[in-house]
Structures are given as structure tokens and as C-alpha cells.
Write a protein that holds these residues in place. Structure first.
Motif, PDB file in Angstrom:
ATOM      1  N   TYR A 103     -16.142   5.020  66.023  1.00 51.16           N
ATOM      2  CA  TYR A 103     -17.168   4.823  65.011  1.00 51.16           C
ATOM      3  C   TYR A 103     -18.038   3.639  65.443  1.00 51.16           C
ATOM      4  O   TYR A 103     -17.534   2.600  65.883  1.00 51.16           O
ATOM      5  CB  TYR A 103     -16.516   4.567  63.648  1.00 51.16           C
ATOM      6  CG  TYR A 103     -17.542   4.392  62.563  1.00 51.16           C
ATOM      7  CD1 TYR A 103     -18.453   5.400  62.275  1.00 51.16           C
ATOM      8  CD2 TYR A 103     -17.633   3.205  61.854  1.00 51.16           C
ATOM      9  CE1 TYR A 103     -19.417   5.242  61.312  1.00 51.16           C
ATOM     10  CE2 TYR A 103     -18.602   3.030  60.869  1.00 51.16           C
ATOM     11  CZ  TYR A 103     -19.491   4.056  60.607  1.00 51.16           C
ATOM     12  OH  TYR A 103     -20.466   3.894  59.660  1.00 51.16           O
ATOM     13  N   GLY A 120     -25.811  -7.449  63.046  1.00 52.67           N
ATOM     14  CA  GLY A 120     -25.473  -6.088  63.442  1.00 52.67           C
ATOM     15  C   GLY A 120     -25.221  -5.235  62.210  1.00 52.67           C
ATOM     16  O   GLY A 120     -26.171  -4.788  61.550  1.00 52.67           O
ATOM     17  N   ILE A 121     -23.958  -5.030  61.867  1.00 53.73           N
ATOM     18  CA  ILE A 121     -23.636  -4.201  60.695  1.00 53.73           C
ATOM     19  C   ILE A 121     -24.331  -4.777  59.458  1.00 53.73           C
ATOM     20  O   ILE A 121     -24.441  -5.999  59.308  1.00 53.73           O
ATOM     21  CB  ILE A 121     -22.106  -4.094  60.480  1.00 53.73           C
ATOM     22  CG1 ILE A 121     -21.791  -3.032  59.417  1.00 53.73           C
ATOM     23  CG2 ILE A 121     -21.498  -5.444  60.114  1.00 53.73           C
ATOM     24  CD1 ILE A 121     -20.335  -2.611  59.384  1.00 53.73           C
ATOM     25  N   LYS A 176     -20.693   5.528  51.667  1.00 50.50           N
ATOM     26  CA  LYS A 176     -20.184   5.992  52.952  1.00 50.50           C
ATOM     27  C   LYS A 176     -19.155   7.102  52.712  1.00 50.50           C
ATOM     28  O   LYS A 176     -19.201   8.162  53.344  1.00 50.50           O
ATOM     29  CB  LYS A 176     -19.545   4.828  53.703  1.00 50.50           C
ATOM     30  CG  LYS A 176     -18.927   5.181  55.035  1.00 50.50           C
ATOM     31  CD  LYS A 176     -18.295   3.953  55.652  1.00 50.50           C
ATOM     32  CE  LYS A 176     -17.705   4.208  57.013  1.00 50.50           C
ATOM     33  NZ  LYS A 176     -17.148   2.984  57.614  1.00 50.50           N
ATOM     34  N   TYR A 178     -27.664   7.662  60.537  1.00 51.89           N
ATOM     35  CA  TYR A 178     -26.430   6.976  60.135  1.00 51.89           C
ATOM     36  C   TYR A 178     -25.264   7.840  60.631  1.00 51.89           C
ATOM     37  O   TYR A 178     -25.168   9.022  60.259  1.00 51.89           O
ATOM     38  CB  TYR A 178     -26.453   6.846  58.610  1.00 51.89           C
ATOM     39  CG  TYR A 178     -25.271   6.180  57.960  1.00 51.89           C
ATOM     40  CD1 TYR A 178     -24.699   5.017  58.477  1.00 51.89           C
ATOM     41  CD2 TYR A 178     -24.727   6.702  56.786  1.00 51.89           C
ATOM     42  CE1 TYR A 178     -23.626   4.400  57.846  1.00 51.89           C
ATOM     43  CE2 TYR A 178     -23.667   6.091  56.143  1.00 51.89           C
ATOM     44  CZ  TYR A 178     -23.115   4.946  56.684  1.00 51.89           C
ATOM     45  OH  TYR A 178     -22.058   4.342  56.045  1.00 51.89           O
ATOM     46  N   ASN A 201     -31.846   4.087  57.130  1.00 49.11           N
ATOM     47  CA  ASN A 201     -30.930   3.373  58.000  1.00 49.11           C
ATOM     48  C   ASN A 201     -30.796   4.258  59.229  1.00 49.11           C
ATOM     49  O   ASN A 201     -30.357   5.399  59.093  1.00 49.11           O
ATOM     50  CB  ASN A 201     -29.569   3.214  57.307  1.00 49.11           C
ATOM     51  CG  ASN A 201     -28.579   2.515  58.196  1.00 49.11           C
ATOM     52  OD1 ASN A 201     -28.937   1.943  59.208  1.00 49.11           O
ATOM     53  ND2 ASN A 201     -27.299   2.567  57.810  1.00 49.11           N
ATOM     54  N   TYR A 212     -30.568   2.233  49.986  1.00 47.10           N
ATOM     55  CA  TYR A 212     -31.406   1.038  50.178  1.00 47.10           C
ATOM     56  C   TYR A 212     -32.635   1.030  49.272  1.00 47.10           C
ATOM     57  O   TYR A 212     -33.577   0.280  49.515  1.00 47.10           O
ATOM     58  CB  TYR A 212     -31.820   0.943  51.657  1.00 47.10           C
ATOM     59  CG  TYR A 212     -30.616   0.766  52.568  1.00 47.10           C
ATOM     60  CD1 TYR A 212     -30.091  -0.495  52.813  1.00 47.10           C
ATOM     61  CD2 TYR A 212     -29.980   1.868  53.136  1.00 47.10           C
ATOM     62  CE1 TYR A 212     -28.966  -0.660  53.621  1.00 47.10           C
ATOM     63  CE2 TYR A 212     -28.859   1.717  53.936  1.00 47.10           C
ATOM     64  CZ  TYR A 212     -28.359   0.448  54.171  1.00 47.10           C
ATOM     65  OH  TYR A 212     -27.240   0.285  54.959  1.00 47.10           O
ATOM     66  N   TYR A 226     -33.666  -3.547  57.238  1.00 50.86           N
ATOM     67  CA  TYR A 226     -33.471  -3.357  58.675  1.00 50.86           C
ATOM     68  C   TYR A 226     -34.801  -3.379  59.417  1.00 50.86           C
ATOM     69  O   TYR A 226     -35.794  -2.828  58.931  1.00 50.86           O
ATOM     70  CB  TYR A 226     -32.776  -2.017  58.955  1.00 50.86           C
ATOM     71  CG  TYR A 226     -31.380  -1.935  58.372  1.00 50.86           C
ATOM     72  CD1 TYR A 226     -30.439  -2.937  58.632  1.00 50.86           C
ATOM     73  CD2 TYR A 226     -31.008  -0.873  57.565  1.00 50.86           C
ATOM     74  CE1 TYR A 226     -29.157  -2.881  58.094  1.00 50.86           C
ATOM     75  CE2 TYR A 226     -29.729  -0.803  57.024  1.00 50.86           C
ATOM     76  CZ  TYR A 226     -28.818  -1.815  57.289  1.00 50.86           C
ATOM     77  OH  TYR A 226     -27.553  -1.743  56.752  1.00 50.86           O
TER      78      TYR A 226
HETATM   79  C1  MLT Z   1     -24.888  -0.249  58.498  1.00 52.98           C
HETATM   80  O1  MLT Z   1     -24.873  -1.324  59.069  1.00 52.98           O
HETATM   81  O2  MLT Z   1     -25.474   0.733  58.937  1.00 52.98           O
HETATM   82  C2  MLT Z   1     -24.146  -0.128  57.233  1.00 52.98           C
HETATM   83  O3  MLT Z   1     -23.575  -1.324  56.859  1.00 52.98           O
HETATM   84  C3  MLT Z   1     -23.106   0.848  57.330  1.00 52.98           C
HETATM   85  C4  MLT Z   1     -22.590   1.226  55.999  1.00 52.98           C
HETATM   86  O4  MLT Z   1     -23.186   0.937  54.966  1.00 52.98           O
HETATM   87  O5  MLT Z   1     -21.557   1.863  56.014  1.00 52.98           O
END
Ligand code: MLT
Length: 407
Positions: A15, A40-41, A109, A132, A186, A217, A346
Motif C-alpha cells: 500500500y 507526505g501522507i 477509506k 487514490y 486526492n 476534502y 494538496y
Molecule cells: C492521503 O494522504 O492520501 C490520505 O491521507 C490517505 C487517506 O486518507 O487514507
């Protein structure tokens, strides 16, 4: 002999965010003195809004009293939360969603990953690229694809997102059954206009297809002309399921609360062509496999909508969006083309070349980004930076990036 689900063997890598965490941990082990800033995340860093903490605390205390204790709650969520969601997130935007069409859960998720269980194994699935990874990986696990060839799972329909189409691919020319859309997007931060969503709703209606609309978002939208919900488009109630989350909106990534809207008029078909309401199917799945979000967490989520809550939530969102503006300006000044960062937390940056290599360059400089290739073939040549960090860390990270790319 116990046998495995061999579809798991088709998955080409771990993942995405687990892989990034692994690489960052290995780097940290080798460079224990190095300061690392994580962009990052998309994990929030600001504390929960005070109103949520207070509601959480109060509800936890109630659970410790004989007359306040609650056992299993309704699997779909308590009415106090579902009613506030229907009123504040949908009614105020002219979208027709009732409280009993809302399923409270522990994350978008999980919901976007689990929803595909409702559909036949041989439906044709379309995903945007970049995407995603949860949408893709869960369909691979379910056996809806063949193996990956040249970075793409055979059997999936990929809708290319490019600078040219602003990362908002139009509906395909041919037929697909199930479509994943995510706006604000995303990873690219792109948003879809009403006209663009209308085209998708019209497509789904004509093709008897279904849209899975991830709006995790939506709270970051600043442009008043952009729809927050697909149900702002006439006809969407018949052809779309929508996913929302409190994770990014109100700092609930560690607290866990989200919801999915399945309108009662939303249908899918059996092999004989008879229609079936998806609300009943999702309700069956939800009640069978899920026992509800805890009472204190739902009370904390309720606080997002009442009294001091909305202003406190807004303050955090504005804080992150000011970070996004900084990132976008600085990366632009360094000569990189960027999208996102205006209606989404983002920033999608064209780095050119190998995005994992660029990831390594930034990691060596002490900044974690997300390589675009992790989101699909069209993500190669891009990286994603997240606005979820303190102002101080974002400024420091941008200095580090500036120094690293000048070398
Ligand atoms: C991401 O960084 O794309 C998200 O945090 C992932 C998520 O929300 O599961």
C-alpha cells in the motif's frame, strides 16, 4: 488445504503510504540525526477542535454513569449526528439527502474500500489516473482485474488526468458500470465544476452506471461556484453514492469518524435487469459487518456542527489552506508547475522524470513528499505535497526543498 485469495498476488506493491513509511523509517535509521518534515501522507497535525474534545470528554464521562451508559448503538449512527449532517452538509446546499440515507462509519477509506462488495465481480470499473490507490487495490483484491502490465491492471478502465484536462477527465466514450470520482481530488487538488459533474451524472444515467463520489476534502473548497456534493446535481440521487470524512475536516484522522450517503432512490441491477435499491444492500452489509462508531466519537463529531464547533473547525482549515498557499507560491517561484492548493490541501507539482527519485532527493533534504507514480501511471513526473503541518515546519520544509533542488 487452505488456499489464499490469489488476487492478492496481483498487487504490484505494498500500500502506497505503507511503502513510504517503510522508506522513511529506513532512511531515519541510517540518518538518526536528520530532522524529517512530513508533507507526505495527508495526516492532520493540529489538535482536535476544543468543542470536540469537550463533547468527547462529556460523553466518555456519561458512559461511566449507570444512567448514561450505552452499549451497542445503531449501526448506521445516532440520529443526533445524522440529522445534523443532513441539515448542515446537504440541505443548506440545496441537496436532497435525508438523515436515514446517511451511514456513519469509522472512515472514508474503509467505506470506499468496502462498497465494491455490493457489485458483481464482472462489472467494468473506471478510475481516474492519478487515483487514490484504495479504489484500485480493493478491486484488484476482489478479482475485478487481471494482472498489472506496464503499471496498469488489465481490465480496469483508466481515465487519464493530465495538465491538459486540468486533472478532470471527462466520461469515456465507451460503457463502464462503476466510476470512482474524487473531488476535490486526492492527489491533484483539482476540483470539478457543476458542468463537469453534470456530464458524469448524465453519463451514469444513460449507461445505467453508478458513480462513487469521494468528497472527503469538500471542506477545503474556497471557490463558491464549486459544488461540495454530487447531490447538488439533479439526477445524482439515482446514480451516485457519496463519501465524506471528518478526518481532514476536523482533525479526526486518529479519532475515526466519517459517513457515506446512499440515497434510497439509488439503484443497481441484477443479471435479469431488475433494479435493486443500494440503500437496502449497504444497510445489510453495514449491519452485518459493522457495530457502529463509539458514542463519544459521535458526540465529538456532533460538536463540529454546533455552538463554537464550526468556527473552530474553520480556523484549522484556514490554517492549512494558508500553508497550501505558501507551498504553491514557493514551488512556483522555484520554477515548478503546480495544481491544487486552492480548493484542496494538496499541491500537485510537476517535477519531471522519475517521481520516486525526486522523493529520494527530498528525503535526503529532510522532507517527505508523496511520489506521483504511487497514484498511477499518469502520476509519474509529479509529486504531491500536503499542507497538513505547522506553519513553521512548512516554511522549514520549503527552505530545505529550495536548497535541495538548486544543487
Ligand atoms: C492521503 O494522504 O492520501 C490520505 O491521507 C490517505 C487517506 O486518507 O487514507
Amino acid at each position: 488445504m487452505i488456499r489464499i485469495n490469489e488476487n492478492y498476488l496481483k498487487l504490484t506493491s505494498s500500500y502506497l503510504f505503507a511503502e513510504i513509511a517503510r522508506r522513511v523509517a529506513a532512511f531515519q535509521k541510517e540518518n538518526p540525526q536528520k530532522e524529517i518534515i512530513r508533507l507526505g501522507i495527508g495526516d492532520v497535525t493540529r489538535p482536535l477542535p476544543k468543542a470536540c474534545v469537550e463533547a468527547f470528554r462529556k460523553a466518555a464521562a456519561e458512559m461511566g454513569e449507570a444512567d448514561g451508559f450505552r452499549g451497542y448503538g445503531p449501526e448506521q449512527g445516532y440520529a443526533f449526528l445524522r440529522e445534523l449532517i443532513a441539515k448542515n452538509d446537504f440541505e443548506t446546499r440545496g441537496a436532497d439527502v435525508s438523515a436515514d440515507e446517511i451511514f456513519v462509519s469509522d472512515g472514508a477509506k474503509c467505506d470506499t474500500g468496502n462498497i465494491q462488495e455490493l457489485f458483481a465481480p464482472d462489472v467494468t470499473v473506471a478510475v481516474p489516473d492519478p487515483v487514490y490507490p484504495v479504489y484500485v487495490d480493493t478491486n484488484v483484491m476482489a478479482g475485478r482485474t487481471d494482472k498489472s502490465v506496464d503499471g496498469r491492471y488489465q481490465g480496469l478502465v483508466y481515465l487519464d488526468g493530465t495538465m491538459g484536462n486540468g486533472f478532470v477527465p471527462p466520461p469515456p466514450n465507451g460503457h463502464v458500470d462503476l466510476i470512482y470520482l474524487c473531488y476535490p481530488n486526492n492527489p491533484t487538488g483539482a476540483v470539478a465544476t457543476k458542468a463537469q459533474l453534470r456530464a458524469w451524472v448524465d453519463y451514469a444515467s444513460a449507461e445505467k452506471a453508478l458513480i462513487l463520489f469521494d468528497a472527503a476534502y469538500e471542506a477545503f473548497i474556497t471557490d463558491p461556484s464549486i459544488p461540495h456534493s454530487i447531490y447538488e446535481i439533479d439526477g445524482a440521487r439515482e446514480v451516485a453514492i457519496e463519501f465524506r470524512s471528518f478526518s481532514k475536516t476536523a482533525g479526526f484522522t486518529g479519532t475515526r469518524c466519517a459517513f457515506t450517503v446512499v440515497p434510497k432512490s439509488c439503484i443497481a441491477y441484477d443479471a435479469a435487469g431488475n433494479s435493486h435499491p443500494l440503500h437496502a444492500l449497504w444497510n445489510r452489509r453495514h449491519t452485518t459487518k459493522f457495530n457502529g462508531v463509539s458514542y463519544p466519537v459521535q458526540r465529538a463529531a456532533e460538536a463540529i456542527y454546533i455552538e463554537e464547533g464550526p468556527a473552530q473547525v474553520r480556523e484549522s482549515i484556514d490554517y492549512y489552506m494558508a500553508n497550501a498557499k505558501l507551498v504553491k507560491e514557493k514551488m512556483g517561484a522555484l520554477g515548478y508547475k503546480c495544481t491544487g492548493g486552492v480548493n484542496a490541501p494538496y499541491i500537485w507539482i510537476e517535477c519531471g522524470g522519475d517521481s520516486w527519485k525526486f522523493f529520494d532527493t527530498l528525503l535526503n533534504a529532510g522532507v517527505v513528499c508523496t511520489p506521483g507514480a504511487g497514484f498511477g501511471k499518469c502520476g509519474e513526473g509529479f509529486i504531491r505535497l500536503s499542507a497538513f503541518n505547522s506553519r513553521e515546519n512548512v516554511e522549514k520544509a520549503l527552505e530545505k526543498i529550495g536548497a535541495a533542488v538548486k544543487k
